[in-house]
Design an enzyme around this catalytic site. Structure first.
Site, PDB file in Angstrom:
ATOM      1  N   PRO A   1       0.754  -1.232   0.000  1.00  0.00           N
ATOM      2  CA  PRO A   1       0.000   0.000   0.000  1.00  0.00           C
ATOM      3  C   PRO A   1       0.791   1.292   0.000  1.00  0.00           C
ATOM      4  CG  PRO A   1      -0.028  -1.022   2.177  1.00  0.00           C
ATOM      5  CD  PRO A   1       1.084  -1.586   1.378  1.00  0.00           C
ATOM      6  N   GLU A   2       0.955   1.892  -1.143  1.00  0.00           N
ATOM      7  CA  GLU A   2       1.281   3.307  -1.212  1.00  0.00           C
ATOM      8  C   GLU A   2       0.006   3.984  -1.708  1.00  0.00           C
ATOM      9  OE1 GLU A   2       5.088   4.320  -3.002  1.00  0.00           O
ATOM     10  OE2 GLU A   2       5.830   2.305  -2.643  1.00  0.00           O
TER      11      GLU A   2
END
Length: 283
Positions: A2-3
DNA sequence: ATGGGGGCCTGCCGGC
DNA sequence: TGCCGGCAGGCCCCCA
Protein backbone atom coordinates in the site's frame (compact mmCIF):
# COMPACT_ATOMS: atom_id res chain seq x y z
CA UNK A 1 1.22 -3.33 -1.18
CA UNK A 2 0.00 0.00 0.00
CA UNK A 3 1.28 3.31 -1.21
CA UNK A 4 -1.14 5.98 -2.34
CA UNK A 5 -2.06 4.32 -5.66
CA UNK A 6 -2.81 0.99 -4.01
CA UNK A 7 -4.89 2.62 -1.29
CA UNK A 8 -6.79 4.61 -3.90
CA UNK A 9 -7.38 1.39 -5.85
CA UNK A 10 -8.72 -0.27 -2.71
CA UNK A 11 -10.94 2.75 -2.05
CA UNK A 12 -12.40 2.58 -5.54
CA UNK A 13 -13.07 -1.13 -5.13
CA UNK A 14 -14.71 -0.74 -1.75
CA UNK A 15 -16.74 2.40 -2.35
CA UNK A 16 -19.51 0.80 -4.45
CA UNK A 17 -20.01 -1.88 -1.80
CA UNK A 18 -19.70 0.34 1.25
CA UNK A 19 -21.22 3.70 0.38
CA UNK A 20 -24.87 3.83 1.39
CA UNK A 21 -24.68 0.35 2.96
CA UNK A 22 -25.48 -0.64 6.53
CA UNK A 23 -22.93 -2.42 8.70
CA UNK A 24 -25.14 -5.13 10.22
CA UNK A 25 -22.38 -6.50 12.38
CA UNK A 26 -18.72 -5.76 12.96
CA UNK A 27 -16.61 -8.78 13.84
CA UNK A 28 -13.46 -7.72 15.69
CA UNK A 29 -11.19 -10.68 16.29
CA UNK A 30 -8.44 -9.10 18.34
CA UNK A 31 -8.00 -6.02 20.53
CA UNK A 32 -5.46 -4.20 18.41
CA UNK A 33 -3.37 -3.91 15.30
CA UNK A 34 -0.40 -1.59 15.62
CA UNK A 35 -2.34 0.27 18.32
CA UNK A 36 -5.33 -0.75 20.42
CA UNK A 37 -8.67 -0.40 18.68
CA UNK A 38 -10.81 2.44 20.05
CA UNK A 39 -13.13 1.61 22.94
CA UNK A 40 -16.24 -0.24 21.84
CA UNK A 41 -15.26 -0.27 18.18
CA UNK A 42 -17.53 -3.20 17.26
CA UNK A 43 -20.55 -1.58 18.92
CA UNK A 44 -19.82 1.80 17.40
CA UNK A 45 -19.72 0.27 13.92
CA UNK A 46 -22.70 -2.02 14.28
CA UNK A 47 -25.93 -0.63 12.85
CA UNK A 48 -24.17 2.31 11.23
CA UNK A 49 -24.56 3.29 7.62
CA UNK A 50 -21.49 4.28 5.60
CA UNK A 51 -22.13 7.62 3.97
CA UNK A 52 -18.91 8.00 2.02
CA UNK A 53 -15.53 6.35 1.66
CA UNK A 54 -12.70 8.85 1.25
CA UNK A 55 -8.93 8.84 1.35
CA UNK A 56 -6.26 11.07 2.81
CA UNK A 57 -2.75 10.00 1.85
CA UNK A 58 -2.57 6.28 2.65
CA UNK A 59 -5.52 6.41 5.05
CA UNK A 60 -9.02 5.27 4.14
CA UNK A 61 -11.73 7.32 5.86
CA UNK A 62 -15.27 5.92 6.08
CA UNK A 63 -17.79 8.53 7.19
CA UNK A 64 -20.60 6.95 9.20
CA UNK A 65 -24.12 8.18 9.92
CA UNK A 66 -23.15 8.49 13.60
CA UNK A 67 -20.98 11.57 12.94
CA UNK A 68 -17.98 9.32 13.37
CA UNK A 69 -15.34 8.40 10.80
CA UNK A 70 -13.58 5.06 10.65
CA UNK A 71 -9.89 5.40 9.80
CA UNK A 72 -8.20 2.41 8.19
CA UNK A 73 -4.49 2.11 7.47
CA UNK A 74 -3.15 -0.93 5.65
CA UNK A 75 0.40 -0.77 6.99
CA UNK A 76 2.72 -3.00 4.98
CA UNK A 77 0.62 -6.12 4.53
CA UNK A 78 -2.99 -5.05 5.05
CA UNK A 79 -5.61 -6.19 2.52
CA UNK A 80 -9.31 -5.54 2.16
CA UNK A 81 -11.32 -8.33 0.62
CA UNK A 82 -14.89 -7.96 -0.58
CA UNK A 83 -17.13 -11.00 -0.85
CA UNK A 84 -20.79 -11.89 -1.03
CA UNK A 85 -21.34 -9.04 -3.42
CA UNK A 86 -21.39 -8.30 -7.12
CA UNK A 87 -18.40 -6.29 -8.31
CA UNK A 88 -18.49 -5.33 -11.95
CA UNK A 89 -20.05 -8.28 -13.73
CA UNK A 90 -19.19 -10.99 -11.22
CA UNK A 91 -20.57 -12.20 -7.94
CA UNK A 92 -17.81 -12.97 -5.42
CA UNK A 93 -18.50 -15.85 -3.04
CA UNK A 94 -17.22 -15.80 0.51
CA UNK A 95 -13.77 -17.40 0.65
CA UNK A 96 -12.67 -19.67 3.48
CA UNK A 97 -11.59 -17.67 6.53
CA UNK A 98 -7.87 -17.05 6.65
CA UNK A 99 -5.27 -16.53 9.29
CA UNK A 100 -5.00 -12.83 10.18
CA UNK A 101 -8.60 -11.92 9.28
CA UNK A 102 -8.70 -9.36 12.08
CA UNK A 103 -11.84 -7.36 11.33
CA UNK A 104 -14.85 -8.38 9.23
CA UNK A 105 -17.65 -5.98 8.38
CA UNK A 106 -20.85 -7.89 7.68
CA UNK A 107 -22.87 -5.62 5.44
CA UNK A 108 -26.57 -5.41 4.82
CA UNK A 109 -27.51 -7.79 2.00
CA UNK A 110 -24.83 -10.39 2.76
CA UNK A 111 -21.71 -8.57 1.60
CA UNK A 112 -18.56 -8.81 3.65
CA UNK A 113 -15.46 -6.70 3.90
CA UNK A 114 -12.55 -8.52 5.48
CA UNK A 115 -9.45 -6.77 6.76
CA UNK A 116 -6.48 -9.16 6.76
CA UNK A 117 -3.06 -8.02 7.94
CA UNK A 118 -0.33 -10.57 8.67
CA UNK A 119 2.23 -8.14 10.02
CA UNK A 120 -0.23 -5.96 11.93
CA UNK A 121 1.44 -2.70 11.02
CA UNK A 122 -2.01 -1.51 10.00
CA UNK A 123 -4.38 0.50 12.14
CA UNK A 124 -8.03 1.35 12.71
CA UNK A 125 -9.49 4.18 14.72
CA UNK A 126 -12.73 6.10 15.13
CA UNK A 127 -12.94 9.87 15.38
CA UNK A 128 -15.52 12.62 15.03
CA UNK A 129 -16.14 13.26 11.33
CA UNK A 130 -15.91 16.99 11.96
CA UNK A 131 -12.38 16.58 13.30
CA UNK A 132 -10.67 14.25 10.85
CA UNK A 133 -8.04 16.83 9.91
CA UNK A 134 -7.06 17.12 13.58
CA UNK A 135 -6.57 13.40 14.12
CA UNK A 136 -3.04 12.73 15.32
CA UNK A 137 -2.25 10.49 12.34
CA UNK A 138 -3.58 13.05 9.84
CA UNK A 139 -2.76 16.47 11.21
CA UNK A 140 0.94 16.60 10.29
CA UNK A 141 0.59 15.21 6.77
CA UNK A 142 1.81 17.31 3.89
CA UNK A 143 -0.28 18.03 0.80
CA UNK A 144 -1.74 15.34 -1.43
CA UNK A 145 0.68 14.83 -4.33
CA UNK A 146 -2.21 14.86 -6.81
CA UNK A 147 -3.71 18.04 -5.40
CA UNK A 148 -3.08 21.68 -6.27
CA UNK A 149 -1.22 22.45 -3.06
CA UNK A 150 1.63 20.23 -4.19
CA UNK A 151 3.53 22.53 -6.55
CA UNK A 152 7.08 23.34 -7.56
CA UNK A 153 7.25 26.48 -5.39
CA UNK A 154 5.92 24.52 -2.43
CA UNK A 155 8.40 21.68 -2.86
CA UNK A 156 11.28 24.08 -3.43
CA UNK A 157 10.36 25.77 -0.17
CA UNK A 158 10.35 22.50 1.71
CA UNK A 159 13.63 21.36 0.16
CA UNK A 160 15.45 24.63 0.76
CA UNK A 161 18.43 24.13 3.05
CA UNK A 162 17.68 20.46 3.61
CA UNK A 163 20.70 18.22 3.86
CA UNK A 164 18.72 15.05 4.00
CA UNK A 165 18.92 12.86 0.88
CA UNK A 166 16.10 13.66 -1.53
CA UNK A 167 15.00 10.02 -1.23
CA UNK A 168 14.35 10.49 2.49
CA UNK A 169 12.74 13.89 1.96
CA UNK A 170 10.18 12.44 -0.46
CA UNK A 171 9.42 9.61 1.95
CA UNK A 172 8.70 12.21 4.64
CA UNK A 173 4.90 12.25 4.81
CA UNK A 174 5.02 15.75 6.27
CA UNK A 175 6.50 17.08 3.02
CA UNK A 176 4.25 15.21 0.63
CA UNK A 177 1.74 12.60 1.77
CA UNK A 178 1.34 9.28 0.03
CA UNK A 179 4.62 8.38 -1.58
CA UNK A 180 6.37 5.20 -0.41
CA UNK A 181 9.56 3.39 -1.21
CA UNK A 182 8.59 2.18 -4.68
CA UNK A 183 7.21 5.37 -6.19
CA UNK A 184 9.96 7.54 -4.75
CA UNK A 185 12.53 5.34 -6.49
CA UNK A 186 10.55 5.41 -9.72
CA UNK A 187 10.00 9.18 -9.64
CA UNK A 188 13.67 9.95 -8.95
CA UNK A 189 14.68 7.68 -11.80
CA UNK A 190 12.38 9.48 -14.23
CA UNK A 191 13.61 12.84 -12.98
CA UNK A 192 17.24 11.78 -13.37
CA UNK A 193 17.99 12.72 -9.78
CA UNK A 194 20.44 10.71 -7.68
CA UNK A 195 18.63 9.49 -4.55
CA UNK A 196 21.52 10.47 -2.26
CA UNK A 197 21.60 14.07 -3.45
CA UNK A 198 20.79 16.53 -0.68
CA UNK A 199 17.26 17.83 -1.14
CA UNK A 200 18.50 21.40 -0.72
CA UNK A 201 20.91 20.98 -3.60
CA UNK A 202 18.41 20.33 -6.35
CA UNK A 203 17.92 23.27 -8.64
CA UNK A 204 14.52 24.89 -9.31
CA UNK A 205 14.40 23.48 -12.82
CA UNK A 206 14.72 19.92 -11.64
CA UNK A 207 12.23 20.46 -8.84
CA UNK A 208 9.86 21.90 -11.42
CA UNK A 209 10.23 18.71 -13.45
CA UNK A 210 9.98 16.43 -10.42
CA UNK A 211 6.52 17.61 -9.38
CA UNK A 212 4.68 16.55 -12.57
CA UNK A 213 6.79 13.37 -12.70
CA UNK A 214 5.55 12.40 -9.23
CA UNK A 215 2.00 13.09 -10.37
CA UNK A 216 2.48 11.00 -13.50
CA UNK A 217 4.01 8.05 -11.66
CA UNK A 218 1.11 7.96 -9.21
CA UNK A 219 -1.56 8.54 -11.83
CA UNK A 220 -0.20 5.75 -14.00
CA UNK A 221 -0.07 3.39 -11.03
CA UNK A 222 -3.67 4.18 -10.14
CA UNK A 223 -4.66 3.52 -13.74
CA UNK A 224 -2.79 0.20 -13.67
CA UNK A 225 -4.38 -0.77 -10.35
CA UNK A 226 -7.74 0.10 -11.75
CA UNK A 227 -7.26 -2.01 -14.83
CA UNK A 228 -6.24 -4.96 -12.66
CA UNK A 229 -9.75 -4.82 -11.16
CA UNK A 230 -10.85 -6.74 -14.21
CA UNK A 231 -8.30 -9.52 -14.17
CA UNK A 232 -8.86 -12.96 -12.69
CA UNK A 233 -7.03 -12.09 -9.51
CA UNK A 234 -9.61 -9.45 -8.85
CA UNK A 235 -12.40 -11.86 -9.66
CA UNK A 236 -11.18 -13.93 -6.73
CA UNK A 237 -12.16 -10.97 -4.59
CA UNK A 238 -8.79 -9.53 -3.83
CA UNK A 239 -8.67 -5.78 -4.13
CA UNK A 240 -5.69 -3.53 -4.60
CA UNK A 241 -3.50 -5.82 -6.62
CA UNK A 242 -1.06 -3.93 -8.77
CA UNK A 243 0.93 -5.48 -11.59
CA UNK A 244 4.51 -4.61 -10.86
CA UNK A 245 6.19 -3.03 -13.83
CA UNK A 246 8.92 -0.83 -12.49
CA UNK A 247 11.88 0.84 -14.15
CA UNK A 248 14.26 0.45 -11.20
CA UNK A 249 12.45 -0.82 -8.10
CA UNK A 250 13.41 -4.41 -7.37
CA UNK A 251 15.69 -4.58 -10.43
CA UNK A 252 19.13 -4.64 -8.79
CA UNK A 253 21.79 -5.74 -11.28
CA UNK A 254 19.43 -5.70 -14.26
CA UNK A 255 20.09 -3.28 -17.12
CA UNK A 256 18.68 0.23 -16.95
CA UNK A 257 15.73 0.61 -19.29
CA UNK A 258 16.65 4.03 -20.58
CA UNK A 259 17.26 3.66 -24.34
CA UNK A 260 21.00 3.65 -24.96
CA UNK A 261 21.85 2.97 -21.32
CA UNK A 262 22.35 -0.54 -20.08
CA UNK A 263 24.09 0.27 -16.82
CA UNK A 264 23.09 -2.20 -14.11
CA UNK A 265 20.52 -0.87 -11.65
CA UNK A 266 22.13 -0.36 -8.26
CA UNK A 267 20.69 -0.97 -4.80
CA UNK A 268 21.80 1.02 -1.79
CA UNK A 269 20.38 1.30 1.72
CA UNK A 270 19.22 4.70 2.95
CA UNK A 271 17.72 5.09 6.41
CA UNK A 272 17.45 1.33 6.56
CA UNK A 273 15.46 1.02 3.36
CA UNK A 274 16.42 -0.18 -0.10
CA UNK A 275 16.86 2.42 -2.81
CA UNK A 276 17.14 1.40 -6.46
CA UNK A 277 18.57 3.72 -9.07
CA UNK A 278 20.58 3.93 -12.26
CA UNK A 279 24.07 5.24 -11.48
CA UNK A 280 24.42 6.55 -15.02
CA UNK A 281 21.06 8.26 -15.55
CA UNK A 282 20.67 9.70 -12.07
CA UNK A 283 22.99 12.45 -10.88
C1' DA B 1 15.79 20.87 15.28
C1' DT B 2 16.56 17.25 12.33
C1' DG B 3 18.26 13.05 10.71
C1' DG B 4 19.40 8.26 11.31
C1' DG B 5 18.56 3.92 13.38
C1' DG B 6 15.68 0.64 16.11
C1' DG B 7 11.59 -1.55 16.66
C1' DC B 8 7.14 -3.35 15.74
C1' DC B 9 5.23 -8.26 13.34
C1' DT B 10 4.82 -12.31 10.11
C1' DG B 11 5.96 -14.65 5.87
C1' DC B 12 8.82 -15.92 2.19
C1' DC B 13 12.93 -16.96 -0.28
C1' DG B 14 17.64 -18.33 -1.09
C1' DG B 15 21.76 -20.47 0.65
C1' DC B 16 24.02 -23.91 3.29
C1' DT C 1 14.44 -31.31 4.48
C1' DG C 2 15.42 -27.84 7.94
C1' DC C 3 17.38 -23.91 9.81
C1' DC C 4 18.95 -19.11 9.45
C1' DG C 5 19.66 -14.69 7.71
C1' DG C 6 17.88 -11.24 4.98
C1' DC C 7 14.26 -8.93 3.10
C1' DA C 8 9.45 -6.79 2.52
C1' DG C 9 5.07 -1.42 -0.35
C1' DG C 10 4.97 1.99 6.87
C1' DC C 11 5.67 4.82 10.49
C1' DC C 12 6.38 6.04 15.56
C1' DC C 13 9.89 6.85 18.90
C1' DC C 14 14.23 7.71 20.75
C1' DC C 15 18.79 9.30 20.61
C1' DA C 16 22.75 11.97 18.99
Amino acid sequence: MPELPEVETVRRGLAPVMEGALIERAEVNRPDLRWPFPDGMAERLTGRRVLRLGRRSKYLLADLDSQETLLIHLGMSGRMQVSGATIGAFFHDHPAPEKHDHVVLHMEGGGRITFNDARRFGAMDLMPTAGTEEHWLIRDLGPEPLGNAFSAPYLAGRFRGKRTPVKSALLDQGIVAGLGNIYVCEALYRAGIHPARHAGRIGPGRIGALVPIIRDVLTEAIAAGGSSLRDHRQASGELGYFQHDFAVYGREGQPCRTPGCDAPVRRIVQSGRSTFYCPRCQR
